[in-house]
Scaffold this active site. Structure first.
Site, PDB file in Angstrom:
ATOM      1  N   TYR A   1     -62.712-100.114  27.516  1.00 26.81           N
ATOM      2  CA  TYR A   1     -63.560-100.335  28.686  1.00 26.81           C
ATOM      3  C   TYR A   1     -63.737-101.829  28.909  1.00 26.81           C
ATOM      4  CZ  TYR A   1     -67.603-101.412  25.643  1.00 26.81           C
ATOM      5  OH  TYR A   1     -68.452-101.986  24.720  1.00 26.81           O
ATOM      6  N   CYS A   2     -64.072-102.179  30.152  1.00 23.23           N
ATOM      7  CA  CYS A   2     -64.372-103.561  30.522  1.00 23.23           C
ATOM      8  C   CYS A   2     -65.305-103.514  31.730  1.00 23.23           C
ATOM      9  CB  CYS A   2     -63.096-104.357  30.810  1.00 23.23           C
ATOM     10  SG  CYS A   2     -62.079-103.663  32.147  1.00 23.23           S
ATOM     11  N   THR A   3     -65.522-104.623  32.391  1.00 25.55           N
ATOM     12  CA  THR A   3     -66.512-104.685  33.471  1.00 25.55           C
ATOM     13  C   THR A   3     -66.164-103.773  34.641  1.00 25.55           C
ATOM     14  OG1 THR A   3     -66.964-106.977  32.872  1.00 25.55           O
ATOM     15  CG2 THR A   3     -67.797-106.225  35.004  1.00 25.55           C
TER      16      THR A   3
ATOM     17  N   ILE B   1     -67.554-100.501  33.366  1.00 22.69           N
ATOM     18  CA  ILE B   1     -68.986-100.368  33.124  1.00 22.69           C
ATOM     19  C   ILE B   1     -69.754-100.215  34.425  1.00 22.69           C
ATOM     20  CG2 ILE B   1     -71.011-101.504  32.125  1.00 22.69           C
ATOM     21  CD1 ILE B   1     -68.938-103.095  30.374  1.00 22.69           C
TER      22      ILE B   1
END
Length: 323
Positions: free
Chosen positions: A174-176, A203
């Site tokens: 996951y990342c922004t 996210i």
């Protein structure tokens, strides 16, 4: 409802003439009074822009009308004003700099929509892996997630040995906003990981569509806001003030331009120390004036959003283009 919108998006879709399209895209942003950062590359688009609600709606409609970008999944947030001070539309070799030898259009991790991620994340056979920089996950991350002490995605190969023992697990990256995971998950597959997934939309989308459950702290964003709240279910604070150790999710850039570190600083220490992370920074003769936000845009004399519109070949200006 707030009057402005902040749009976060990306798409991997080939652009044959990035130079020409950069000019077209820059002109579109100018006409709609948008500010922000857009990267145009041969592999696609990556952008975060802000503007009035109607202007942002027109922008999304225009991009979706282009067959190359019809699949863009916009993350839309509300704001009281612009989240940026300037407009930059730039050409780069990649829409997120990674130097990883992968092509997400050929192979990438399985996309998990927010609700699917919410249901799967606590599976005992699942490992969450944060693909963001150290200063990003320092202010917020998912419970139990593996993090790397890296400053950018280019360093990922140096940290693969830390998770080699997890190859038999279900890996969810996951990342922004999801963009880093397209290449990060592809790289894990290339390195022999078998069950690789990624949080689609990152996210931000998870917070908007699934409530942000189990995301501890706040999410770092690359605009004037610095961080945003994500978890509406079981929020908590994981970071502490760099100065006094008090729990806080309040992120700033150090007021010393030489330092400019991303640190968490409580409101009291921010005002007491002028937005600096150390006493040495506080004594910097070029110290920037702290306004309580800890965000400092680059100072450019006589800045105008029209700057940068001309192509690198010095072709037509915006004035002649509108004739």
């Amino acid at each position: 409802m707030k009057p402005y919108r902040v749009l976060l998006y990306y798409i991997y879709s080939p652009i044959e003439n990035p130079e020409q399209y950069r000019e077209e895209h820059h002109l579109l942003c100018l006409k709609l009074n948008l500010l922000g950062r857009v990267i145009v590359a041969p592999e696609g688009l990556n952008g975060t822009v802000s503007g009035l609600a109607a202007d942002c709606e027109a922008y999304m409609t225009a991009l979706h009308a282009d067959p190359r970008f019809a699949g863009i999944d916009f993350k839309v947030d509300e704001a009281e004003g612009h989240a940026f001070q300037k407009l930059h539309v730039r050409i780069k070799t990649e829409i997120v700099h990674s130097d990883l030898p992968v092509d997400p259009l050929r192979q990438t991790g399985v996309h998990l929509e927010p609700e699917d991620f919410r249901q799967l994340k606590n599976d005992p056979d699942v490992v969450l892996i944060d693909m963001r920089s150290n200063y990003e996950h320092a202010v917020g991350k998912f419970k139990g997630a593996v993090t790397f002490d890296m400053e950018n995605l280019r360093e990922l190969p140096e940290h693969i040995h830390e998770i080699e023992h997890l190859k038999d697990k279900k890996i969810i990256t996951y990342c922004t906003g999801g963009i880093k995971c397209e290449k990060a998950s592809a790289y894990l597959l290339a390195r022999g990981f078998q069950n690789v997934y990624q949080l689609h939309g990152g996210i931000i989308k998870y917070g908007m569509e699934a409530g942000g459950e189990d995301f501890d702290g706040q999410c770092y964003v690359f605009d004037n806001r610095l961080t945003v709240e994500v978890n509406q279910v079981n929020p908590s604070t994981v970071s502490t003030c760099y100065r006094c150790g008090t729990p806080t999710s309040r992120m700033i850039n150090c007021a010393s331009p030489v330092c400019n570190n991303h640190v968490t600083l409580c409101e009291a220490c921010g005002h007491q120390h002028g937005g600096t992370c150390t006493d040495d920074c506080k004594n910097d003769p070029d110290l920037r004036s702290y306004d309580g936000t800890g965000y400092y845009g680059k100072q450019t004399q006589s800045y105008s959003p029209i700057q940068g519109y001309k192509s690198r070949q010095g072709q037509r200006s915006i004035l002649s283009a509108e004739k």
